[in-house]
Design an enzyme around this catalytic site. Structure first.
Site, PDB file in Angstrom:
ATOM      1  N   ASP A 143      34.645  36.953 -12.012  1.00 50.69           N
ATOM      2  CA  ASP A 143      33.445  37.614 -12.549  1.00 50.69           C
ATOM      3  C   ASP A 143      32.756  36.521 -13.369  1.00 50.69           C
ATOM      4  OD1 ASP A 143      31.603  39.543 -13.208  1.00 50.69           O
ATOM      5  OD2 ASP A 143      32.814  40.406 -14.814  1.00 50.69           O
TER       6      ASP A 143
ATOM      7  N   PRO B 126      34.950  40.334 -21.950  1.00 55.75           N
ATOM      8  CA  PRO B 126      35.780  40.983 -22.968  1.00 55.75           C
ATOM      9  C   PRO B 126      36.810  41.978 -22.422  1.00 55.75           C
ATOM     10  CG  PRO B 126      33.624  42.042 -22.885  1.00 55.75           C
ATOM     11  CD  PRO B 126      33.594  40.920 -21.875  1.00 55.75           C
TER      12      PRO B 126
ATOM     13  N   CYS C 136      26.702  39.373 -12.887  1.00 62.15           N
ATOM     14  CA  CYS C 136      25.732  40.398 -13.293  1.00 62.15           C
ATOM     15  C   CYS C 136      24.352  39.747 -13.259  1.00 62.15           C
ATOM     16  CB  CYS C 136      26.063  41.022 -14.650  1.00 62.15           C
ATOM     17  SG  CYS C 136      26.129  39.854 -15.999  1.00 62.15           S
TER      18      CYS C 136
ATOM     19  N   GLY D 187      36.479  44.528 -19.739  1.00 57.70           N
ATOM     20  CA  GLY D 187      36.130  45.805 -19.114  1.00 57.70           C
ATOM     21  C   GLY D 187      36.686  45.935 -17.700  1.00 57.70           C
TER      22      GLY D 187
ATOM     23  N   ASP E  28      41.251  27.761 -18.719  1.00 60.19           N
ATOM     24  CA  ASP E  28      40.060  27.400 -17.957  1.00 60.19           C
ATOM     25  C   ASP E  28      40.321  27.797 -16.500  1.00 60.19           C
ATOM     26  OD1 ASP E  28      38.055  26.188 -16.558  1.00 60.19           O
ATOM     27  OD2 ASP E  28      38.255  24.240 -17.536  1.00 60.19           O
TER      28      ASP E  28
ATOM     29  N   GLU F  53      41.058  33.881 -19.558  1.00 61.88           N
ATOM     30  CA  GLU F  53      39.754  33.761 -20.221  1.00 61.88           C
ATOM     31  C   GLU F  53      39.778  32.443 -20.985  1.00 61.88           C
ATOM     32  OE1 GLU F  53      36.619  35.326 -20.698  1.00 61.88           O
ATOM     33  OE2 GLU F  53      36.365  33.644 -22.098  1.00 61.88           O
TER      34      GLU F  53
ATOM     35  N   CYS G 297      38.005  35.379 -15.183  1.00 66.00           N
ATOM     36  CA  CYS G 297      37.026  35.295 -16.283  1.00 66.00           C
ATOM     37  C   CYS G 297      36.973  36.672 -16.927  1.00 66.00           C
ATOM     38  CB  CYS G 297      35.653  34.927 -15.735  1.00 66.00           C
ATOM     39  SG  CYS G 297      35.633  33.393 -14.827  1.00 66.00           S
TER      40      CYS G 297
HETATM   41  C1  LIG Z   1      30.632  37.719 -17.020  1.00 62.65           C
HETATM   42  S1  LIG Z   1      31.774  37.454 -18.274  1.00 62.65           S
HETATM   43  C2  LIG Z   1      33.147  38.394 -17.689  1.00 62.65           C
HETATM   44  C3  LIG Z   1      33.077  39.872 -17.989  1.00 62.65           C
HETATM   45  C4  LIG Z   1      34.389  40.562 -17.805  1.00 62.65           C
HETATM   46  N1  LIG Z   1      34.921  40.356 -16.473  1.00 62.65           N
HETATM   47  C5  LIG Z   1      34.337  42.053 -18.082  1.00 62.65           C
HETATM   48  O1  LIG Z   1      34.139  42.830 -17.143  1.00 62.65           O
HETATM   49  O2  LIG Z   1      34.478  42.431 -19.242  1.00 62.65           O
HETATM   50  C6  LIG Z   1      32.321  35.825 -17.962  1.00 62.65           C
HETATM   51  C7  LIG Z   1      33.445  35.352 -18.848  1.00 62.65           C
HETATM   52  O3  LIG Z   1      33.881  34.079 -18.357  1.00 62.65           O
HETATM   53  C8  LIG Z   1      34.312  33.303 -19.442  1.00 62.65           C
HETATM   54  N2  LIG Z   1      34.350  31.894 -19.006  1.00 62.65           N
HETATM   55  C9  LIG Z   1      33.374  30.966 -19.059  1.00 62.65           C
HETATM   56  N3  LIG Z   1      33.809  29.810 -18.528  1.00 62.65           N
HETATM   57  C10 LIG Z   1      35.084  30.023 -18.132  1.00 62.65           C
HETATM   58  C11 LIG Z   1      36.063  29.195 -17.525  1.00 62.65           C
HETATM   59  N4  LIG Z   1      35.822  27.921 -17.219  1.00 62.65           N
HETATM   60  N5  LIG Z   1      37.272  29.736 -17.259  1.00 62.65           N
HETATM   61  C12 LIG Z   1      37.546  31.029 -17.576  1.00 62.65           C
HETATM   62  N6  LIG Z   1      36.649  31.844 -18.171  1.00 62.65           N
HETATM   63  C13 LIG Z   1      35.431  31.349 -18.436  1.00 62.65           C
HETATM   64  C14 LIG Z   1      33.284  33.608 -20.515  1.00 62.65           C
HETATM   65  O4  LIG Z   1      33.802  33.286 -21.788  1.00 62.65           O
HETATM   66  C15 LIG Z   1      33.082  35.116 -20.302  1.00 62.65           C
HETATM   67  O5  LIG Z   1      33.962  35.831 -21.125  1.00 62.65           O
END
Ligand SMILES: C[S@@+](CC[C@H](N)C(=O)[O-])C[C@H]1O[C@@H](n2cnc3c(N)ncnc32)[C@H](O)[C@@H]1O
Length: 457
Positions: free
Chosen positions: A339, A274, A392, A276, A322, A296, A271
């Site tokens: 994450d 963006p 988070c 980081g 996904d 992502e 996941c």
């Molecule tokens: C908490 S954020 C991740 C932050 C990232 N790891 C960083 O440090 O920049 C969670 C991310 O999961 C993505 N997401 C949501 N559902 C998902 C899925 N089924 N599979 C993959 N990514 C997914 C969201 O779009 C979001 O960008």
């Protein structure tokens, strides 16, 4: 700087206040994030540095303290707040913040808010605004808290005095656990203190000493920025460093530090948007000859990941996928980071509007997604490999409970002691033994959670 306050009638609103009102409106109408809207609004109104700082404090502070301000306004308005026109209510909230939390003289705060209400097209509400804010100005903040928050020492008092919705306070209390619940007021207060900007020097690409600021307490890569814009720092502009909370740096570090039996070549960030953590993980992977694949689900966020990884070594690619159906063979990955999408209740310091936007029901939907993503990650990792599950959020249902319930059904996984992977961080054990829970009031980081699960068979 634009003139603020004074007498006179029917003047255009001060641009700095009008800009703050535009931020509140965009957050309310478009579900926008204040921290993303602010730079565009500041640019639009061509605010100088001083006015930009005023607008930022006014908009962010008003969003943060909305719960307390609405409790105060409810006693000064002769009808339910839900019957006050939304754009006027936003202006009133801005007025209260100036009266009770900023060093703006009373007459200036009131007259400038009246000007603002006229400027946004509601001449008819000018007298009402003036009367309401006069009532608010009759007491200082402490007197108002004593009036509207009820007896000190109760949960209700904390909710109102420290401006958090009741269900959020309940979940944060549960996240602290019975032995730490007496820290609740400190935690809620920490959520109301805007955090300093923290940078990460991506290993192999930048040195922390290159960055202007003070080294972070625990992460070897972090620097708390002295001031100024991060984009003005050369290493940030060149992508060798980035803006990243220290808690997020520690999560990446925990995954990278977990010991492996056998090869350490293939890492997957499930996941990633963006990007980081992907950028830090790729740098750590490159140091030992491994590569990171970033996944992502949202295409535009995958684009942000590509940007974050531009010019980095240790990158196998970025895929739109996904996480529940990843484009990788089961049992083929050495290290996986999940994450997970979460309520974000651990990052309220930097997202002033989030506490009012989230609902309890969102949390239950997220828990289902979190379980499915972690389950998929457990299938991906090879025997001897590790999965880090992070949020988070310190909410029990999203953290220890997700990990505990998945572990209960998978005899082939054990929990590594993540506190041993981050020995420099004191008092960080989560409610499930072996997990790490960071806290803003204790560690000065976002309330990140991380658990490391090891496949032994
Ligand atoms: C908490 S954020 C991740 C932050 C990232 N790891 C960083 O440090 O920049 C969670 C991310 O999961 C993505 N997401 C949501 N559902 C998902 C899925 N089924 N599979 C993959 N990514 C997914 C969201 O779009 C979001 O960008």
């Amino acid at each position: 700087m634009a003139e603020r306050g004074g007498g006179g009638k029917a003047r255009a609103a001060d641009p700095a206040r009008r800009a703050a009102w535009e931020v509140l409106k965009t957050v309310r109408v478009d579900d926008a994030y204040a921290n993303l809207v602010l730079p565009a609004v500041i640019e639009h109104f061509r605010l100088d540095q001083r006015d930009a700082a005023f607008t930022t404090e006014l908009a962010s502070g008003t969003l943060r303290w909305r719960g307390l301000y609405d409790a105060i306004l409810a006693t000064c308005v002769d009808r339910a707040l839900s019957r006050v026109e939304a754009r006027v209510l936003d202006a009133l909230r801005l007025g209260v913040h100036q009266l009770l939390a900023m060093r703006v003289p009373t007459h200036a705060a009131i007259s400038a808010t009246v000007d603002l209400v006229r400027d946004i097209g509601n001449e008819g509400a000018a007298g009402f605004t003036n009367a309401v804010l006069r009532k608010v100005s009759a007491r200082d903040r402490d007197e108002w808290v004593a009036e509207v928050a009820g007896p000190a020492g109760t949960r209700k008092h904390l909710e109102v005095a420290l401006s958090h919705p009741a269900w959020v306070v309940e979940e944060l209390a549960r996240g602290l656990g019975p032995t730490r619940v007496d820290e609740l007021a400190d935690l809620l207060q920490a959520d109301n203190d805007p955090p300093a900007v923290t940078l990460v020097a991506r290993p192999g690409r930048a040195e922390p000493a290159e960055l202007p600021g003070t080294p972070t307490r625990y992460s070897p890569y972090g620097v708390v920025l002295d001031g100024g814009r991060p984009s003005a720092v050369a290493a940030v502009a060149e992508g060798r460093a980035g803006v990243q909370d220290e808690g997020s740096q520690l999560v990446a570090l925990a995954l990278a530090r977990a010991g492996l039996d056998g090869p350490d070549r293939t890492w997957f960030d499930m996941c990633a948007g963006p990007g980081g953590k992907s950028a830090l993980l790729a740098a750590l992977a490159a140091e030992r000859g491994a590569v990171l694949l970033a996944g992502e689900r949202a295409p535009h966020r995958a684009g942000l990941v590509r940007k974050a990884l531009a010019g980095a070594s240790g990158v196998a690619g970025v895929v739109v996928a996904d996480g529940a159906r990843p484009p990788l063979r089961p049992g083929s990955v050495d290290r996986v980071l999940v994450d997970a999408p979460c309520t974000g209740l651990g990052a309220l310091r930097r997202r002033p509007e989030a506490r009012w936007r989230r609902r309890y029901d969102d949390m239950m939907n997220l828990v289902l997604l979190q379980r499915s993503l972690l389950s998929s990650a457990l299938d991906l990792v090879r025997p001897g490999g590790v999965v880090a599950y992070a949020t988070c959020s310190p909410v029990y249902a999203e953290t220890s409970q997700v990990v505990g319930s998945l572990l209960g059904g998978r005899q082939d996984f054990v929990l590594d002691d993540a506190t041993q992977l981050l020995p420099e961080v004191p008092d960080a054990e989560g409610t499930l033994a072996g997990t790490v829970q960071l806290w803003p009031h204790r560690h000065g980081t976002d309330a990140m959670f991380v658990a490391v699960l090891r496949r032994w068979d």
